[in-house]
Design a protein around this motif. Structure first.
Motif, short mmCIF file in Angstrom:
data_model
loop_
_atom_site.label_atom_id
_atom_site.label_comp_id
_atom_site.label_asym_id
_atom_site.label_seq_id
_atom_site.Cartn_x
_atom_site.Cartn_y
_atom_site.Cartn_z
N GLY A 233 0.80 -1.21 0.00
CA GLY A 233 0.00 0.00 0.00
C GLY A 233 0.84 1.26 0.00
N GLY A 234 0.16 2.37 -0.27
CA GLY A 234 0.84 3.65 -0.39
C GLY A 234 1.05 4.36 0.92
N VAL A 235 1.55 5.59 0.82
CA VAL A 235 1.91 6.35 2.02
C VAL A 235 0.70 6.79 2.83
N ASN A 236 -0.48 6.73 2.25
CA ASN A 236 -1.68 7.06 3.01
C ASN A 236 -2.06 5.97 4.00
N THR A 237 -1.53 4.76 3.79
CA THR A 237 -1.82 3.67 4.72
C THR A 237 -0.60 3.30 5.57
N ILE A 238 0.60 3.37 4.99
CA ILE A 238 1.84 3.12 5.73
C ILE A 238 2.84 4.19 5.31
N SER A 239 3.26 5.00 6.26
CA SER A 239 4.07 6.18 5.95
C SER A 239 5.50 5.83 5.55
N GLU A 240 6.17 6.81 4.97
CA GLU A 240 7.59 6.65 4.63
C GLU A 240 8.43 6.51 5.90
N THR A 241 7.98 7.09 6.99
CA THR A 241 8.70 6.95 8.26
C THR A 241 8.74 5.49 8.70
N VAL A 242 7.61 4.80 8.58
CA VAL A 242 7.57 3.38 8.92
C VAL A 242 8.45 2.58 7.97
N LYS A 243 8.37 2.88 6.68
CA LYS A 243 9.21 2.17 5.70
C LYS A 243 10.69 2.36 6.02
N ALA A 244 11.08 3.57 6.40
CA ALA A 244 12.48 3.83 6.74
C ALA A 244 12.91 3.03 7.97
N GLU A 245 12.03 2.91 8.94
CA GLU A 245 12.37 2.11 10.12
C GLU A 245 12.48 0.64 9.76
N LEU A 246 11.60 0.17 8.88
CA LEU A 246 11.68 -1.22 8.43
C LEU A 246 12.99 -1.49 7.70
N GLN A 247 13.48 -0.49 7.00
CA GLN A 247 14.73 -0.64 6.26
C GLN A 247 15.89 -0.97 7.19
N THR A 248 15.81 -0.55 8.44
CA THR A 248 16.87 -0.89 9.40
C THR A 248 16.82 -2.36 9.82
N MET A 249 15.73 -3.04 9.48
CA MET A 249 15.56 -4.45 9.86
C MET A 249 15.80 -5.39 8.70
N GLY A 250 15.92 -4.85 7.49
CA GLY A 250 16.14 -5.69 6.32
C GLY A 250 15.82 -4.93 5.05
#
Length: 351
Positions: A233-250
């Motif tokens: 889904g897009g940034v209206n459902t899951i923000s770029e901030t969350v995606k950036a934090e996920l990037q630290t996990m893989g």
């Protein structure tokens, strides 16, 4: 198992599903008819049915849930996941878990097991039943009643939908998964198609908030150590901030689109090859039918695609053109997906 036997089993399962639907009609509700696959010729040679579109419908979401199971699964399944059919979050993570175990997802009311679901549980004779969510969504009385269908009944609960999501994953998946799909815990559409993809690749579906990853979900991701993380889904459902934090996990990527239909098509395109035997089609305007359909799609190695009641959106049409399946299974009755839409879907079958 040869193809003739597979087809025979599907026909028998279709007959059972039709019996469930007939039972619902006797109680006074009008369910959609279940179209069975073309019958076997009775010869000993292998029979490959012509391409076809069929509908699995029912008087309500519970009857549809039971009919999907009856149409797909043989008795003595290893596990049945029981989730609320009145709210969606707990079931969003269930399909991928059920698929990993060769199991089923069935829907229940909070205070009672619907008759079609009880009938299907009696047929399935599951080795184990797992209730999802706390007593606010599935009452203790229902958990007790489920013991009539299996000697082993467990419950996976938590403080909220995110905790349930993490605990479902932890109960099924080992570490170093090939993928973990991340979906919104607030809206349902993206997870409906994501479950079938997760099941094909052998990973879980985990829920997050729009702007934060709940602690238990973050802990579960660290335990899983997936090769890749896919945000649905897009940034209206899951923000770029969350995606950036996920990037630290893989390694993390996002699948998005202009709407839920485009996301559904993109999820499928990233996982399923052309010529896939079966595609499941569900309404993008409601969640209930696809919740049980995800486990069936995993069992048949096919995607779940979303449509409207009266149209096949362009992105989904393009994906069906690419997939060219031999069978399309429509989930839900004509009020969810019209007969005219079923006719349109026939044009995408592989001839």
């Amino acid at each position: 198992m040869n193809r003739s036997l597979i087809l025979t089993n599907r026909l028998l399962s279709g007959a059972i599903a039709a019996t469930i639907l007939a039972g619902s009609l006797v109680t006074g509700a009008a369910g959609a008819a279940l179209a069975a696959p073309p019958p076997s010729s009775g010869r000993s040679t292998t029979v490959v049915p012509d391409p076809f579109v069929e509908r699995i419908g029912g008087a309500d979401r519970f009857a549809v849930s039971a009919a999907i199971s009856a149409h797909t699964f043989e008795p003595m399944v290893p596990v049945v996941y029981i989730a609320s059919g009145e709210v969606f979050p707990d079931a969003l993570s269930a399909s991928a878990a059920a698929g990993a175990e060769g199991g089923v997802v069935l829907l229940t009311k909070r205070d009672a097991i619907p008759t079609p679901v009880a009938t299907e549980l009696r047929r399935l004779k599951p080795q184990r039943i797992v209730v999802l969510g706390g007593s606010d969504t599935v009452a203790p009385e229902v958990e007790t009643a489920l013991r009539a269908f299996s000697t082993m009944v467990d419950r996976i609960a938590g403080a909220d939908r995110f905790a349930v999501s993490a605990r479902v994953s932890a109960s099924v998946f080992g570490s170093h998964r090939p993928v973990a799909y991340i979906a919104s815990g607030s809206v349902y559409p993206d997870a409906l198609s994501g479950s079938a993809a997760a099941g094909r690749l052998g990973g879980p579906v985990l829920l997050v908030g729009k702007d934060a990853i709940p602690t238990l979900v973050a802990d579960e991701l660290r335990r899983l150590a997936p090769a890749k993380i896919v945000v649905l889904g897009g940034v209206n459902t899951i923000s770029e901030t969350v995606k950036a934090e996920l990037q630290t996990m893989g390694t993390t990527s996002r699948i998005d689109g202009v709407d839920r239909f485009a996301v559904s098509a993109a999820i499928s395109a990233g996982v399923f090859p052309p010529g896939v035997p079966t595609v499941y089609v569900a309404s993008g305007a409601g969640y209930a039918d696809a919740l049980s359909g995800g486990a069936a799609a995993i069992a048949n190695a096919g995607p779940v695609l979303l449509v409207t009641a009266d149209t096949v959106p362009g992105a989904v049409a393009a994906e069906l053109d690419r997939l060219k399946p031999r069978r399309i299974v429509v989930l839900g009755g004509p009020s969810s997906i019209s007969d005219s839409t079923m006719e349109k879907l026939r044009t995408y079958l592989r001839r």
